[in-house]
Motif scaffolding. Structure first.
Motif, PDB file in Angstrom:
ATOM      1  N   GLY A   7      45.056  63.412 -72.576  1.00 41.83           N
ATOM      2  CA  GLY A   7      44.288  62.200 -72.291  1.00 41.83           C
ATOM      3  C   GLY A   7      45.261  61.063 -71.984  1.00 41.83           C
ATOM      4  N   LYS A   8      44.735  59.913 -71.641  1.00 41.88           N
ATOM      5  CA  LYS A   8      45.603  58.787 -71.308  1.00 41.88           C
ATOM      6  C   LYS A   8      44.980  57.465 -71.735  1.00 41.88           C
ATOM      7  CE  LYS A   8      43.474  56.155 -68.406  1.00 41.88           C
ATOM      8  NZ  LYS A   8      42.260  56.361 -67.834  1.00 41.88           N
ATOM      9  N   LEU A   9      45.838  56.463 -71.787  1.00 41.14           N
ATOM     10  CA  LEU A   9      45.386  55.088 -72.038  1.00 41.14           C
ATOM     11  C   LEU A   9      46.048  54.197 -71.005  1.00 41.14           C
ATOM     12  CD1 LEU A   9      45.795  53.866 -75.699  1.00 41.14           C
ATOM     13  CD2 LEU A   9      43.679  53.989 -74.369  1.00 41.14           C
ATOM     14  N   ILE A  10      45.307  53.259 -70.464  1.00 39.79           N
ATOM     15  CA  ILE A  10      45.961  52.239 -69.635  1.00 39.79           C
ATOM     16  C   ILE A  10      46.352  51.112 -70.586  1.00 39.79           C
ATOM     17  CG2 ILE A  10      45.690  50.585 -67.752  1.00 39.79           C
ATOM     18  CD1 ILE A  10      43.924  52.591 -66.357  1.00 39.79           C
ATOM     19  N   LEU A  11      47.661  50.862 -70.687  1.00 33.63           N
ATOM     20  CA  LEU A  11      48.145  49.811 -71.591  1.00 33.63           C
ATOM     21  C   LEU A  11      47.795  48.436 -71.013  1.00 33.63           C
ATOM     22  CD1 LEU A  11      49.795  49.059 -74.119  1.00 33.63           C
ATOM     23  CD2 LEU A  11      51.836  49.107 -72.668  1.00 33.63           C
ATOM     24  N   GLU A  14      44.726  47.501 -65.589  1.00 36.40           N
ATOM     25  CA  GLU A  14      43.594  48.166 -64.936  1.00 36.40           C
ATOM     26  C   GLU A  14      42.864  47.171 -64.026  1.00 36.40           C
ATOM     27  OE1 GLU A  14      43.931  47.039 -68.196  1.00 36.40           O
ATOM     28  OE2 GLU A  14      42.894  48.710 -69.154  1.00 36.40           O
ATOM     29  N   HIS A  15      42.161  47.685 -63.065  1.00 38.41           N
ATOM     30  CA  HIS A  15      41.437  46.938 -62.018  1.00 38.41           C
ATOM     31  C   HIS A  15      42.385  46.252 -61.051  1.00 38.41           C
ATOM     32  CE1 HIS A  15      37.378  47.865 -63.103  1.00 38.41           C
ATOM     33  NE2 HIS A  15      37.658  47.637 -64.377  1.00 38.41           N
ATOM     34  N   ALA A  16      43.309  45.396 -61.538  1.00 39.55           N
ATOM     35  CA  ALA A  16      44.245  44.759 -60.604  1.00 39.55           C
ATOM     36  C   ALA A  16      45.058  45.836 -59.876  1.00 39.55           C
ATOM     37  CB  ALA A  16      45.167  43.802 -61.368  1.00 39.55           C
ATOM     38  N   VAL A  17      45.245  46.992 -60.551  1.00 42.88           N
ATOM     39  CA  VAL A  17      46.028  48.086 -59.959  1.00 42.88           C
ATOM     40  C   VAL A  17      45.363  48.631 -58.690  1.00 42.88           C
ATOM     41  CG1 VAL A  17      44.981  49.952 -61.365  1.00 42.88           C
ATOM     42  CG2 VAL A  17      47.333  50.180 -60.572  1.00 42.88           C
ATOM     43  N   VAL A  18      44.032  48.535 -58.634  1.00 41.99           N
ATOM     44  CA  VAL A  18      43.314  49.009 -57.450  1.00 41.99           C
ATOM     45  C   VAL A  18      43.679  48.132 -56.233  1.00 41.99           C
ATOM     46  CG1 VAL A  18      40.989  49.352 -56.458  1.00 41.99           C
ATOM     47  CG2 VAL A  18      41.415  49.883 -58.883  1.00 41.99           C
ATOM     48  N   SER A  95      34.918  57.402 -71.026  1.00 41.89           N
ATOM     49  CA  SER A  95      35.306  56.347 -71.960  1.00 41.89           C
ATOM     50  C   SER A  95      36.666  55.742 -71.639  1.00 41.89           C
ATOM     51  CB  SER A  95      35.306  56.908 -73.383  1.00 41.89           C
ATOM     52  OG  SER A  95      36.259  57.926 -73.453  1.00 41.89           O
ATOM     53  N   GLY A  96      37.202  56.018 -70.445  1.00 42.14           N
ATOM     54  CA  GLY A  96      38.470  55.401 -70.058  1.00 42.14           C
ATOM     55  C   GLY A  96      39.687  56.107 -70.603  1.00 42.14           C
ATOM     56  N   MET A  97      39.523  57.353 -71.075  1.00 42.93           N
ATOM     57  CA  MET A  97      40.676  58.074 -71.605  1.00 42.93           C
ATOM     58  C   MET A  97      41.110  59.233 -70.711  1.00 42.93           C
ATOM     59  SD  MET A  97      40.035  57.849 -75.654  1.00 42.93           S
ATOM     60  CE  MET A  97      41.729  57.803 -76.188  1.00 42.93           C
ATOM     61  N   THR A 138      37.238  54.437 -54.664  1.00 48.20           N
ATOM     62  CA  THR A 138      38.593  53.959 -54.374  1.00 48.20           C
ATOM     63  C   THR A 138      39.488  53.969 -55.617  1.00 48.20           C
ATOM     64  OG1 THR A 138      37.853  51.714 -54.836  1.00 48.20           O
ATOM     65  CG2 THR A 138      37.847  52.386 -52.525  1.00 48.20           C
ATOM     66  N   PRO A 139      39.779  55.138 -56.169  1.00 53.96           N
ATOM     67  CA  PRO A 139      40.651  55.155 -57.357  1.00 53.96           C
ATOM     68  C   PRO A 139      42.069  54.744 -56.972  1.00 53.96           C
ATOM     69  CG  PRO A 139      40.306  57.401 -56.569  1.00 53.96           C
ATOM     70  CD  PRO A 139      39.442  56.501 -55.712  1.00 53.96           C
ATOM     71  N   SER A 140      42.762  54.075 -57.897  1.00 54.76           N
ATOM     72  CA  SER A 140      44.133  53.664 -57.601  1.00 54.76           C
ATOM     73  C   SER A 140      45.085  54.848 -57.630  1.00 54.76           C
ATOM     74  CB  SER A 140      44.601  52.641 -58.635  1.00 54.76           C
ATOM     75  OG  SER A 140      44.661  53.250 -59.905  1.00 54.76           O
ATOM     76  N   GLY A 141      44.738  55.874 -58.405  1.00 51.86           N
ATOM     77  CA  GLY A 141      45.645  57.022 -58.557  1.00 51.86           C
ATOM     78  C   GLY A 141      46.400  56.998 -59.879  1.00 51.86           C
ATOM     79  N   ILE A 142      46.183  55.973 -60.697  1.00 51.66           N
ATOM     80  CA  ILE A 142      46.957  55.883 -61.943  1.00 51.66           C
ATOM     81  C   ILE A 142      46.551  56.977 -62.942  1.00 51.66           C
ATOM     82  CG2 ILE A 142      45.448  54.149 -63.057  1.00 51.66           C
ATOM     83  CD1 ILE A 142      48.055  52.904 -64.211  1.00 51.66           C
ATOM     84  N   ASP A 143      45.258  57.318 -63.004  1.00 51.12           N
ATOM     85  CA  ASP A 143      44.783  58.311 -63.984  1.00 51.12           C
ATOM     86  C   ASP A 143      45.404  59.684 -63.728  1.00 51.12           C
ATOM     87  OD1 ASP A 143      43.167  56.327 -64.918  1.00 51.12           O
ATOM     88  OD2 ASP A 143      41.332  57.518 -64.912  1.00 51.12           O
ATOM     89  N   ASN A 144      45.279  60.167 -62.476  1.00 49.60           N
ATOM     90  CA  ASN A 144      45.830  61.486 -62.171  1.00 49.60           C
ATOM     91  C   ASN A 144      47.342  61.495 -62.349  1.00 49.60           C
ATOM     92  OD1 ASN A 144      44.817  59.951 -59.607  1.00 49.60           O
ATOM     93  ND2 ASN A 144      46.733  60.929 -58.987  1.00 49.60           N
ATOM     94  N   SER A 186      30.595  54.300 -66.236  1.00 48.03           N
ATOM     95  CA  SER A 186      31.009  54.958 -64.997  1.00 48.03           C
ATOM     96  C   SER A 186      32.077  54.114 -64.316  1.00 48.03           C
ATOM     97  CB  SER A 186      29.792  55.122 -64.084  1.00 48.03           C
ATOM     98  OG  SER A 186      30.197  55.097 -62.736  1.00 48.03           O
ATOM     99  N   THR A 187      33.273  54.691 -64.186  1.00 50.23           N
ATOM    100  CA  THR A 187      34.382  53.973 -63.524  1.00 50.23           C
ATOM    101  C   THR A 187      33.960  53.564 -62.115  1.00 50.23           C
ATOM    102  OG1 THR A 187      35.980  55.226 -64.800  1.00 50.23           O
ATOM    103  CG2 THR A 187      36.799  54.202 -62.794  1.00 50.23           C
ATOM    104  N   LYS A 188      33.288  54.485 -61.426  1.00 59.61           N
ATOM    105  CA  LYS A 188      32.872  54.211 -60.046  1.00 59.61           C
ATOM    106  C   LYS A 188      31.962  52.983 -59.990  1.00 59.61           C
ATOM    107  CE  LYS A 188      30.663  56.352 -56.122  1.00 59.61           C
ATOM    108  NZ  LYS A 188      29.894  57.476 -55.610  1.00 59.61           N
ATOM    109  N   SER A 270      40.428  48.929 -72.502  1.00 61.27           N
ATOM    110  CA  SER A 270      41.334  49.784 -71.737  1.00 61.27           C
ATOM    111  C   SER A 270      40.518  50.675 -70.815  1.00 61.27           C
ATOM    112  CB  SER A 270      42.165  50.635 -72.701  1.00 61.27           C
ATOM    113  OG  SER A 270      42.993  51.513 -71.984  1.00 61.27           O
ATOM    114  N   GLY A 271      40.932  50.742 -69.529  1.00 63.48           N
ATOM    115  CA  GLY A 271      40.182  51.550 -68.562  1.00 63.48           C
ATOM    116  C   GLY A 271      39.206  50.666 -67.803  1.00 63.48           C
ATOM    117  N   ALA A 272      38.171  51.292 -67.279  1.00 71.36           N
ATOM    118  CA  ALA A 272      37.273  50.578 -66.364  1.00 71.36           C
ATOM    119  C   ALA A 272      36.423  49.507 -67.044  1.00 71.36           C
ATOM    120  CB  ALA A 272      36.370  51.580 -65.661  1.00 71.36           C
ATOM    121  N   GLY A 273      36.057  49.699 -68.315  1.00 73.76           N
ATOM    122  CA  GLY A 273      35.253  48.689 -69.009  1.00 73.76           C
ATOM    123  C   GLY A 273      33.759  48.951 -68.959  1.00 73.76           C
TER     124      GLY A 273
END
Ligand code: PMV
Length: 310
Positions: A7-11, A14-18, A95-97, A138-144, A186-188, A270-273
Motif C-alpha cells: 500500500g502507499k501514503l501520499i505524504l 496530492e492534487h497539485a501533483v496532477v 481510501s487513498g492507500m 487523468t491520474p498523475s502516475g504517483i500511485d503506480n 472515488s479518486t476519479k 492523504s490521497g484524493a480526499g
C-alpha cells in the motif's frame, strides 16, 4: 507462486501533483496486495478471483483488471495462459492507500512470473499507469510509481517527457499515525470535480497548487535536515490548502483537529480526499496516544507506520 505490492501514503502534494507540481509518497509495507497463481486445466484461460470481494474477472471482460492483464500479456508477447490468480489484500479499498495500484502491480508481476520473467519497477509502473488512465481519467502516475518502486519517492510530472522520479534521502526515522474515516471515496470523482472548478476559474486554484508545491519542496529539505516542528506545521499547512481546494471533508477535518489537539506535530488528509485516510506526524512515544484519540474521534481503523532513515 506469490507476487505482491505494498500500500502507499501520499505524504504531501496530492492534487497539485496532477497539475505538474511535486509530491512525496511512501510505501506502507505492512499493508500488501498479494496474488497467488496456480496453473489450471488446459483451455480454461486466465481467471482472476478476489474471494474477499466475491468477484471474478476473465481476460476479455471490460474491467480495469482485465484491461491490465491484456496489456501485460501483449507486452510480454505471450498468449493467454491457463492460470488461476487469487487476489488477497489488506489495503483498504477506496481510501487513498493505493489499493487499486497495488493489486495492479501484483497482477503484472504474477503474469510475468508465469512466463519466468521479472519486470523492473519502471515497466510494472508504466503498465499499471496505462490501464489506470483508461479507467480513471487523468491520474498523475504517483500511485503506480510508489507501489512499483516500493520506496519513498519524489514525483513530478513534466511536459513532453517521462515524470521525474527520485528516491528520497531521509535522515531520521519519522513516525506517522494513519487513520481511516471509513468513508469510501472515488479518486476519479474528486479529481474530476476539482478539474471542473479549475477550468472555470483557474487563477485561485493555480495559486493553491503553487503554494502546495513550495510546501512539498521545503518538506523534502526537512527530510534531510530534520526540524520536526517545522515539518509538522508544513503538513498542517498542506491540509489547509487542500481544504481550500474543496477536497477535504468534515470527517477528515475532525480527525486532523483531534490529532493536533492530542499532541501530533502536524496532520493532513492523504490521497484524493472527501473520505479515505489522514495522517498525523508524531513523536514516536506519542503514537499510541494519538491513535487512541483518533479512534475516539471516529476513525474506523488506525495504523502506526514509519518512514525509515534511508
Ligand atoms: O488514489 P488516491 O486517493 O491516493 O489519490 C491520488 C492522488 C491525487 O493526487 C489526488 C490524484 C493523482 O492522480 O495524483
Amino acid at each position: 507462486m506469490h507476487t505482491s505490492a505494498p500500500g502507499k501514503l501520499i505524504l504531501c502534494g496530492e492534487h497539485a501533483v496532477v497539475y505538474g507540481h511535486p509530491a512525496i509518497a511512501m510505501p506502507i509495507h505492512a499493508l500488501q496486495a498479494t496474488i497467488t497463481s496456480t496453473a489450471s486445466a488446459p483451455n480454461t484461460g486466465l481467471v482472476v478471483e478476489a474471494p474477499d470481494l466475491g468477484r471474478v474477472w476473465h481476460l476479455h471482460a471490460t474491467a480495469p483488471l482485465s484491461d491490465l492483464a491484456r496489456r501485460t500479456l501483449d507486452f510480454l508477447g505471450t498468449p493467454e495462459p491457463d492460470l488461476a490468480l487469487t487476489i488477497r489484500s489488506t489495503i483498504p479499498i477506496a481510501s487513498g492507500m493505493g489499493s487499486g495500484a497495488a493489486v495492479g502491480a501484483a497482477l503484472v508481476r504474477a503474469l510475468a512470473a508465469a512466463v519466468g520473467r521479472t519486470l523492473d519497477p519502471a515497466t510494472v509502473s508504466a503498465l499499471v499507469y496505462e490501464s489506470e488512465r483508461t479507467f480513471h481519467g487523468t491520474p498523475s502516475g504517483i500511485d503506480n510509481t510508489v507501489v512499483a518502486y516500493e520506496q519513498p519517492i519524489w514525483f513530478q510530472r513534466r511536459p513532453q517527457q517521462a515524470p521525474l522520479i527520485e528516491p528520497l534521502h531521509v535522515e531520521q526515522s519519522l513516525t506517522f499515525v494513519v487513520a481511516d474515516t471509513g468513508v469510501a471515496s472515488s479518486t476519479k470523482a474528486v479529481v474530476g470535480d476539482l478539474r471542473q472548478r479549475w477550468e472555470e476559474y483557474a487563477a485561485p486554484y493555480e495559486a493553491h497548487f503553487t503554494a502546495i508545491g513550495s510546501i512539498v519542496t521545503t518538506i523534502r529539505r526537512l527530510l534531510s535536515e530534520p526540524n520536526d516542528n517545522l515539518l509538522g506545521s508544513l503538513l498542517t499547512m498542506n491540509h489547509k490548502r487542500l481544504q481550500m481546494l474543496g477536497v477535504s471533508s468534515p470527517e477528515l477535518d475532525r480527525l486532523v483537529d483531534a490529532a493536533i489537539a492530542n499532541g501530533a506535530l502536524g496532520a493532513k488528509m492523504s490521497g484524493a480526499g472527501w473520505g479515505g485516510v489522514m495522517l498525523a506526524f508524531v513523536e514516536s512515544e506519542r503514537a499510541k496516544q494519538v491513535a487512541t484519540a483518533l479512534g475516539a474521534a471516529g476513525a474506523v481503523q488506525t495504523w502506526i507506520t514509519r518512514l525509515e532513515r534511508l
